[in-house]
Design an enzyme around this catalytic site. Structure first.
Site, PDB file in Angstrom:
ATOM      1  N   SER A   9       3.909  -8.256 -23.817  1.00 35.58           N
ATOM      2  CA  SER A   9       3.741  -9.660 -23.451  1.00 35.58           C
ATOM      3  C   SER A   9       2.676 -10.232 -24.370  1.00 35.58           C
ATOM      4  O   SER A   9       1.562  -9.709 -24.431  1.00 35.58           O
ATOM      5  CB  SER A   9       3.296  -9.771 -21.992  1.00 35.58           C
ATOM      6  OG  SER A   9       2.664 -11.019 -21.790  1.00 35.58           O
ATOM      7  N   HIS A  34       8.548  -9.815 -24.312  1.00 36.08           N
ATOM      8  CA  HIS A  34       8.501 -10.459 -22.994  1.00 36.08           C
ATOM      9  C   HIS A  34       7.704 -11.751 -23.160  1.00 36.08           C
ATOM     10  O   HIS A  34       6.510 -11.705 -23.483  1.00 36.08           O
ATOM     11  CB  HIS A  34       7.840  -9.499 -22.002  1.00 36.08           C
ATOM     12  CG  HIS A  34       7.648 -10.039 -20.626  1.00 36.08           C
ATOM     13  ND1 HIS A  34       8.605  -9.924 -19.645  1.00 36.08           N
ATOM     14  CD2 HIS A  34       6.597 -10.687 -20.055  1.00 36.08           C
ATOM     15  CE1 HIS A  34       8.152 -10.480 -18.524  1.00 36.08           C
ATOM     16  NE2 HIS A  34       6.937 -10.959 -18.751  1.00 36.08           N
ATOM     17  N   ASP A  36       6.240 -15.202 -21.620  1.00 33.72           N
ATOM     18  CA  ASP A  36       5.842 -15.767 -20.332  1.00 33.72           C
ATOM     19  C   ASP A  36       5.799 -17.289 -20.376  1.00 33.72           C
ATOM     20  O   ASP A  36       4.924 -17.880 -20.999  1.00 33.72           O
ATOM     21  CB  ASP A  36       4.454 -15.230 -19.950  1.00 33.72           C
ATOM     22  CG  ASP A  36       4.497 -13.749 -19.610  1.00 33.72           C
ATOM     23  OD1 ASP A  36       5.205 -13.389 -18.655  1.00 33.72           O
ATOM     24  OD2 ASP A  36       3.831 -12.960 -20.302  1.00 33.72           O
ATOM     25  N   MET A  38       5.132 -20.623 -18.297  1.00 31.22           N
ATOM     26  CA  MET A  38       4.453 -21.095 -17.074  1.00 31.22           C
ATOM     27  C   MET A  38       4.354 -22.609 -17.110  1.00 31.22           C
ATOM     28  O   MET A  38       4.032 -23.178 -18.151  1.00 31.22           O
ATOM     29  CB  MET A  38       3.041 -20.505 -16.992  1.00 31.22           C
ATOM     30  CG  MET A  38       3.000 -18.991 -17.057  1.00 31.22           C
ATOM     31  SD  MET A  38       1.322 -18.395 -16.786  1.00 31.22           S
ATOM     32  CE  MET A  38       1.551 -16.641 -17.118  1.00 31.22           C
ATOM     33  N   HIS A  69      10.362 -14.756 -19.208  1.00 32.03           N
ATOM     34  CA  HIS A  69       9.868 -14.659 -17.833  1.00 32.03           C
ATOM     35  C   HIS A  69       9.524 -16.079 -17.376  1.00 32.03           C
ATOM     36  O   HIS A  69       8.470 -16.618 -17.714  1.00 32.03           O
ATOM     37  CB  HIS A  69       8.653 -13.726 -17.785  1.00 32.03           C
ATOM     38  CG  HIS A  69       8.104 -13.537 -16.404  1.00 32.03           C
ATOM     39  ND1 HIS A  69       6.916 -12.899 -16.156  1.00 32.03           N
ATOM     40  CD2 HIS A  69       8.600 -13.900 -15.194  1.00 32.03           C
ATOM     41  CE1 HIS A  69       6.690 -12.891 -14.848  1.00 32.03           C
ATOM     42  NE2 HIS A  69       7.695 -13.506 -14.241  1.00 32.03           N
ATOM     43  N   MET A  71       8.251 -18.525 -15.134  1.00 37.36           N
ATOM     44  CA  MET A  71       7.391 -18.810 -13.978  1.00 37.36           C
ATOM     45  C   MET A  71       7.308 -20.334 -13.845  1.00 37.36           C
ATOM     46  O   MET A  71       6.286 -20.961 -14.136  1.00 37.36           O
ATOM     47  CB  MET A  71       6.011 -18.175 -14.197  1.00 37.36           C
ATOM     48  CG  MET A  71       6.065 -16.652 -14.092  1.00 37.36           C
ATOM     49  SD  MET A  71       4.612 -15.835 -14.774  1.00 37.36           S
ATOM     50  CE  MET A  71       5.097 -15.710 -16.491  1.00 37.36           C
ATOM     51  N   MET A 140       7.061  -7.658  -9.901  1.00 34.81           N
ATOM     52  CA  MET A 140       5.722  -8.039 -10.365  1.00 34.81           C
ATOM     53  C   MET A 140       4.677  -7.110  -9.758  1.00 34.81           C
ATOM     54  O   MET A 140       4.684  -6.853  -8.546  1.00 34.81           O
ATOM     55  CB  MET A 140       5.399  -9.488  -9.974  1.00 34.81           C
ATOM     56  CG  MET A 140       6.170 -10.554 -10.746  1.00 34.81           C
ATOM     57  SD  MET A 140       5.958 -10.490 -12.543  1.00 34.81           S
ATOM     58  CE  MET A 140       4.181 -10.792 -12.708  1.00 34.81           C
ATOM     59  N   ASP A 174       5.681  -5.582 -14.469  1.00 35.36           N
ATOM     60  CA  ASP A 174       4.906  -6.549 -15.258  1.00 35.36           C
ATOM     61  C   ASP A 174       3.606  -6.864 -14.539  1.00 35.36           C
ATOM     62  O   ASP A 174       3.618  -7.377 -13.416  1.00 35.36           O
ATOM     63  CB  ASP A 174       5.751  -7.830 -15.437  1.00 35.36           C
ATOM     64  CG  ASP A 174       5.036  -8.913 -16.225  1.00 35.36           C
ATOM     65  OD1 ASP A 174       4.025  -8.624 -16.894  1.00 35.36           O
ATOM     66  OD2 ASP A 174       5.520 -10.068 -16.189  1.00 35.36           O
TER      67      ASP A 174
HETATM   68  C1  DX5 Z   1       1.499 -12.470 -15.734  1.00 34.94           C
HETATM   69  C2  DX5 Z   1       2.547 -12.298 -16.793  1.00 34.94           C
HETATM   70  C3  DX5 Z   1       2.469 -11.007 -17.488  1.00 34.94           C
HETATM   71  C4  DX5 Z   1       1.165 -10.758 -18.213  1.00 34.94           C
HETATM   72  C5  DX5 Z   1       0.946  -9.302 -18.325  1.00 34.94           C
HETATM   73  O1  DX5 Z   1       1.795 -13.561 -14.947  1.00 34.94           O
HETATM   74  O2  DX5 Z   1       3.831 -12.389 -16.217  1.00 34.94           O
HETATM   75  O3  DX5 Z   1       3.572 -10.828 -18.361  1.00 34.94           O
HETATM   76  O4  DX5 Z   1       1.118 -11.315 -19.500  1.00 34.94           O
HETATM   77  O5  DX5 Z   1      -0.307  -9.071 -18.885  1.00 34.94           O
HETATM   78  P1  DX5 Z   1      -1.130  -7.756 -18.515  1.00 34.94           P
HETATM   79  O6  DX5 Z   1      -0.344  -6.581 -19.019  1.00 34.94           O
HETATM   80  O7  DX5 Z   1      -2.417  -7.951 -19.253  1.00 34.94           O
HETATM   81  O8  DX5 Z   1      -1.306  -7.722 -17.031  1.00 34.94           O
HETATM   82 ZN    ZN Z   2       5.499 -11.753 -17.433  1.00 34.85          ZN
END
Ligand code: DX5
Ligand code: ZN
Length: 218
Positions: A9, A34, A36, A38, A69, A71, A140, A174
């Site tokens: 990520s 991956h 993310d 948001m 991903h 969110m 998660m 994740d």
């Molecule tokens: C959190 C994300 C993850 C995050 C993981 O909301 O979905 O993908 O980047 O990062 P680490 O491995 O540092 O927890």
């Molecule tokens: Zn993620």
């Protein structure tokens, strides 16, 4: 029936260098990326959307698999834009929609793979009815929103239950996954491993990726 894959990520990388960071992760042996997304509404943080994904696709070329991903509060809204931008898989949150079945259908019509994510407070029984229609379940292991949080051990019972019920399903973990926590994930039966800060923050990401893969493949 499934293989071990490691997907860094890039959330915790220098966001002004996302393109080169994606390229670097692939060069270090990542199996997929991956990404993310948001929206500041489903989670209390904002990252990027499909215009960025389109640029990243140009930086890394056609091959790397992009696991989006999502969110976001209205996942229906971004299916077509993300497909057009070059997304490979659309992983949405069960908590974010009232009609998962329709969303699954729309994602397939856009020729992406389907991932279904659950937050720590959502039970795996709520995901189960959809398991035969999706390519990947994401359990998660932190509250979504931020990188660098502590891994929640008690999510592993969800992973082992899913693995027992759906032997060939891809199961992703994740949040807080790294060399210290990978063995629990592997033992429970996860095979798609997201790792953010543990990989990005390392001086030697190649070794961390290799270590994670070995732990899952054993
Ligand atoms: C959190 C994300 C993850 C995050 C993981 O909301 O979905 O993908 O980047 O990062 P680490 O491995 O540092 O927890
Ligand atoms: Zn993620």
């Amino acid at each position: 029936a499934y293989s071990a894959k490691i997907g860094p990520s890039i959330l915790s990388s220098d966001l002004s260098c996302l393109g080169s960071e994606c390229v670097r992760m692939m060069e270090c042996g990542a199996d997929y990326l991956h990404l993310d997304v948001m929206d500041g509404h489903f989670v209390p943080n904002i990252t990027f959307g499909h215009p960025m994904v389109e640029c990243l696709r140009k930086s890394v070329g056609q091959d790397p698999f992009f696991d989006m991903h999502m969110m976001v509060s209205r996942p229906e809204q971004w299916v077509k834009p993300m497909a057009a931008a070059g997304a490979s898989q659309y992983t949405f949150h069960l908590e974010s929609t009232t009609n998962p079945g329709n969303l699954i259908k729309e994602i397939r019509e856009s020729r992406m793979k389907v991932g279904l994510a659950i937050k720590p407070g959502t039970t795996v029984e709520e995901l189960a009815p959809w398991a035969n229609q999706i390519d990947m379940a994401l359990v998660m292991t932190v509250e979504p929103g931020f990188g660098g949080q502590k891994f929640m051990d008690d999510m592993m019972s969800k992973v082992s239950w899913l693995r027992s019920q759906f032997p060939s399903l891809d199961i992703e973990v994740d949040g807080g996954v790294g060399p210290d926590t990978i063995h629990k994930c592997a033992e429970a039966g996860a095979n798609m491993i997201v790792s953010g800060s543990a990989v990005i923050g390392s001086d030697d990401p190649r070794s961390v990726i290799a270590l994670l893969r070995t732990a899952v493949a054993e």
